[in-house]
Design an enzyme around this catalytic site. Structure first.
Site, PDB file in Angstrom:
ATOM      1  CD1 TRP A 359       0.261  -0.816   3.271  1.00  0.00           C
ATOM      2  CD2 TRP A 359      -0.039   1.365   3.308  1.00  0.00           C
ATOM      3  NE1 TRP A 359       0.873  -0.464   4.541  1.00  0.00           N
ATOM      4  CE2 TRP A 359       0.546   0.804   4.499  1.00  0.00           C
ATOM      5  CE3 TRP A 359      -0.760   2.677   3.307  1.00  0.00           C
ATOM      6  CZ2 TRP A 359       0.669   1.765   5.684  1.00  0.00           C
ATOM      7  CZ3 TRP A 359      -0.541   3.441   4.466  1.00  0.00           C
ATOM      8  CH2 TRP A 359       0.147   3.038   5.494  1.00  0.00           C
ATOM      9  CG  ASP A 360       4.814   0.758   1.525  1.00  0.00           C
ATOM     10  OD1 ASP A 360       3.918   0.273   2.098  1.00  0.00           O
ATOM     11  OD2 ASP A 360       5.832   0.711   1.977  1.00  0.00           O
ATOM     12  CD  GLU A 490       3.276  -3.390   9.777  1.00  0.00           C
ATOM     13  OE1 GLU A 490       2.853  -3.634   8.628  1.00  0.00           O
ATOM     14  OE2 GLU A 490       4.403  -3.628   9.942  1.00  0.00           O
ATOM     15  CE  LYS A 602       7.379  -1.665  11.716  1.00  0.00           C
ATOM     16  NZ  LYS A 602       6.893  -2.819  11.004  1.00  0.00           N
ATOM     17  CD  GLN A 603       3.397   2.437   9.604  1.00  0.00           C
ATOM     18  OE1 GLN A 603       4.086   1.566   9.116  1.00  0.00           O
ATOM     19  NE2 GLN A 603       2.779   3.028   8.480  1.00  0.00           N
TER      20      GLN A 603
END
Length: 770
Positions: A359-360, A490, A602-603
């Site tokens: 999906w990046d 994640e 994580k992000q």
């Protein structure tokens, strides 16, 4: 402590001094590619120390059988691997019978490696003392041609310094290679023929299972002091290798040089039976141009890329080096020439993650390619997903979804899901939303609506059907909920009501309905075709609307923020600032169980939603959520710092924005996450570009116009970038004192700067400082 051996330079990545412990990291950092193939920066000569050999051909993969502890229904059959391709770069070197091997030399001095990003080549030079006490000086240069994208070229020079010697160059092809990340040690390649004709050599091989047919080829010439010499080579062949050996007596101070051309032809582009003849044609063109002629064309091709894509930063060499490295690697990975290809998270620099498409691409890469190439390149990336729509419907069907619901894969090569971590494959369903958002983002930026009635609406319908079926009604909450998911963060798996996922689901449904209505009223024939094909009915759309209108979003009245998911406040909310730094990165120091129970992110997760949909939230809303979530964010995903940089700039927190920018731009150069030896983080590099253009430049689309709110970190004297907006090229230059715009082309352009309308005249520099 981050690595710091890369020398600051505006246009080059430079390493000085040989250190065997850095070889794998440097093999990643100095990788080269041309969109059709790429390779890690392995030495041409043999190297017996720790190394990660890797050469890759775009679109060629192997379906490595899934390796799991036990099978679950719906698991993908395979984990697609970017395949380590036959090696063509090898040139073994012997001096008086002694192999040149930097790991075994008595000494290595003046070692210097340079990746010249401006001109697109990799060089290396050093002096070495071999075990037999011969001292030699070596210079190499190689590149992968942008113009002839099946071809690479190497020039390798060796000069004995202290005695006359016999030197043997042994250029070779080797198809007996394996992947570093193989699950079962399968044989990936089946060699059908090893052959040679005069100075040329060929290995024809096909991939097991996927049956990609390739021809790896080479041709070499040798020179003494730049004068071509005829040396009849000794030729050795095995079932999967071919070696030509050119031996010559060389006096001390003379230079023995080999120029080697090599590369791949593939049946994706040629008939299977014509691969050798296609290789010969490439080699013929290479011979006609010669190494220097090819290099000149390479410099010209990269000059054209940089003319459009370059971002300049004045007064901060590390920041300048970082952004150019990111732009360079993106262009080495994908140039938009082939709509069958996509942008892998490691590009051609490593094998981790498998697959070519995440999906990046939709979330991060499409904006970069829209603005630095043209809308046709971005449209090709959208069409890639349309071409995989039937597979996305099949993927959803395997999980029990019906009626044309589409779930795009987390990882894919051909549209099939090929990732096999449960929580990612089956829970990280927000990827569907990124694909729908890319359609919206493309139209917003290009004003090209034609893609939606032609192709995009079918994708939006499949995605909306998925979300309507994936949501379930909670009688307790009297709302629709989405259970058992993993958001972008994640470090939390199998959670309920991830805010970002729920918000995307609602938005996707509403956006699909909006476009169904628009196509119905304005594109009658497309509407009829799509309705006949999808069998969509008004009652079904009403069911979608019901889900969207009644979606549940977890919220904390106490903190006045949307909660990342149900139960987030039950965690032990210790901020990153209070976390012992010896425990970082937690993904390498902690058990997975401990990570899942921690509050650490994580992000960007909630903040990713605020980035996508910032028009739907106030500045105060953003500030409150940023202040709540950023202190818990460890940024151990490459996709995190760029979003935080953009939002910190929007909040006018320029020091924080600058810190995040440095982290995203030098993520690999400084190895923040201690994993660069595995390859580079290619897709997040587009986020680095966004952190300048959208973050510091404040570029947005407002009222169907380009809008800027320019800001500049105090560390910079100025910065500039170009964007292609609806086929008009606009250059933006920001200094501490002023902002100027320069427009190429023949028509004027209306833009907003800090909310005020300005008309930029063609071919004039306009100062809009206020």
């Amino acid at each position: 402590m981050n690595q710091d051996y890369i020398k600051p330079d505006q246009w080059s990545i430079i390493e000085e001094g040989f250190d065997a412990s850095r070889v794998k990291s440097s093999e990643s950092l100095f990788s080269i590619g041309n969109g059709a193939m790429g390779q890690r920066a392995n030495f041409e000569e043999q190297y017996s120390g720790p190394t990660f050999q890797g050469s890759y051909i775009a679109g060629v993969y192997y379906p490595d059988k899934t390796r799991v502890g036990w099978w679950k229904n719906g698991y993908p059959e395979y984990f697609a691997k970017v395949l380590n391709a036959p090696n063509w770069i090898g040139i073994n070197v012997k001096v008086n019978g002694e192999a040149l091997d930097l790991f075994n030399c008595k000494s290595v001095e003046d070692f210097r490696r340079e990746l010249n990003m401006k001109e697109g080549w990799l060089s290396r030079s050093f002096k070495a003392t071999l075990q037999n006490d011969v001292q030699v000086a070596v210079k190499t240069k190689r590149f992968l041609s942008l113009d002839l994208d099946e071809l690479g070229a190497i020039r390798y020079e060796i000069t004995p310094l202290n005695t006359d010697v016999s030197i043997t160059f042994s250029p070779y092809l080797d198809a007996g290679i394996t992947n570093e990340d193989t699950n079962w040690d399968d044989k990936f390649w089946d060699v059908s023929r090893v052959s040679q004709e005069h100075t040329q050599a060929f290995i024809e091989a096909k991939t097991m299972k996927t049956n990609f047919h390739t021809c790896t080829f080479m041709e070499s010439q040798v020179f003494v002091n730049d004068v071509f010499v005829v040396v009849n080579p000794e030729i050795e062949t095995t079932s999967n290798t071919i070696v030509f050996s050119y031996s010559k007596d060389i006096k001390a101070g003379e230079t023995y040089k080999i120029e080697k051309f090599g590369g791949y032809t593939v049946d994706r582009n040629h008939e299977k039976s014509q691969l050798v003849s296609a290789s010969k044609e490439v080699l013929s063109k290479a011979r006609d141009l010669g190494f220097l002629g090819l290099l000149e064309k390479q410099m010209h091709a990269w000059g054209n890329i940089w003319d459009m894509a370059d971002i300049t930063i004045d007064g901060d060499v590390r920041a300048q080096q970082g952004i150019r490295f990111n732009i360079f690697q993106l262009n080495q990975t994908y140039l938009g020439k082939d709509s069958r290809l996509n942008i892998g998270p490691k590009g051609f620099t490593g094998e981790k993650y498998g697959g070519s498409t995440y999906w990046d691409t939709e979330a991060y890469c499409i904006p970069f390619y829209m603005a630095t190439k043209n809308q046709s390149v971005a449209r090709s990336l959208l069409e890639y997903r349309y071409n995989h729509l039937e597979r996305a419907i099949e993927n959803a069907g395997k999980l029990g979804f019906t009626n044309g619901a589409a779930l795009y894969p987390m990882v894919t090569m051909n549209g099939e899901e090929c990732h096999n971590e449960w929580e990612i494959t089956f829970e990280e369903i927000h990827r569907n939303g990124a694909i729908a958002f890319a359609i919206y983002n493309y139209y917003r930026y290009t004003n090209d609506y034609s893609y939606i009635p032609e192709k995009g609406l079918e994708v939006l319908i499949g995605i909306a059907r998925f979300w309507q079926q994936r949501a379930s009604f909670s009688t307790d909450k009297n709302k629709y909920v989405i259970l058992g998911v993993t958001g972008p963060n994640e470090y939390e798996n199998n959670v309920n009501n991830n805010w970002y996922t729920n918000y995307l689901a609602q938005w996707c449904i509403l956006y699909a309905i909006e476009n169904i209505n628009k196509v119905e009223s304005e594109y009658h024939s497309d509407y009829s075709r799509i309705m006949n094909k999808t069998k969509l009915s008004a009652p079904e759309i009403e069911e979608w609307q019901q889900v969207a209108d009644n979606m549940y979003f977890p919220y904390s009245e106490k903190h006045q923020v949307f909660l990342q998911q149900d139960g987030f406040l039950d965690k032990d909310l210790v901020t990153v600032a209070d976390l012992d730094q010896s425990q970082r990165p937690i993904n390498q120091k902690w058990s997975w169980d401990r990570i899942l129970r921690s509050p650490y992110i994580k992000q960007a997760d909630v903040l990713q939603g605020f980035y996508f949909f910032e028009d739907q939230f106030t500045q105060e809303n953003l500030e409150r959520h940023f202040d709540f979530y950023e202190p818990f964010t460890v940024h151990e995903s490459s996709l995190s710092p760029c979003v935080h940089s953009i939002q910190a700039a929007k909040l006018d927190r320029m020091e924080q924005a600058y810190t995040f920018y440095l982290r995203t731009s030098r993520l690999d150069l400084d190895d923040y996450n201690k994993e660069v030896h595995e390859g580079l983080h290619i897709t997040s590099m587009a986020g680095t570009w966004m952190s300048i253009v959208e973050g510091f430049g404040g570029m947005r689309i407002v009222e169907n116009m380009l809008s800027f709110t320019p800001k500049i970190p105090k560390q910079w004297q100025g910065y500039s970038f170009k964007i292609n907006f609806r086929n008009q090229i606009l250059k933006v230059y920001v200094t501490q004192q002023e902002t100027t715009f320069e427009l190429e082309g023949n028509t004027e352009l209306q833009i907003l700067v800090n909310g005020k309308l300005h008309v930029i005249a063609s071919k004039k520099i306009e100062n809009v400082s206020e």
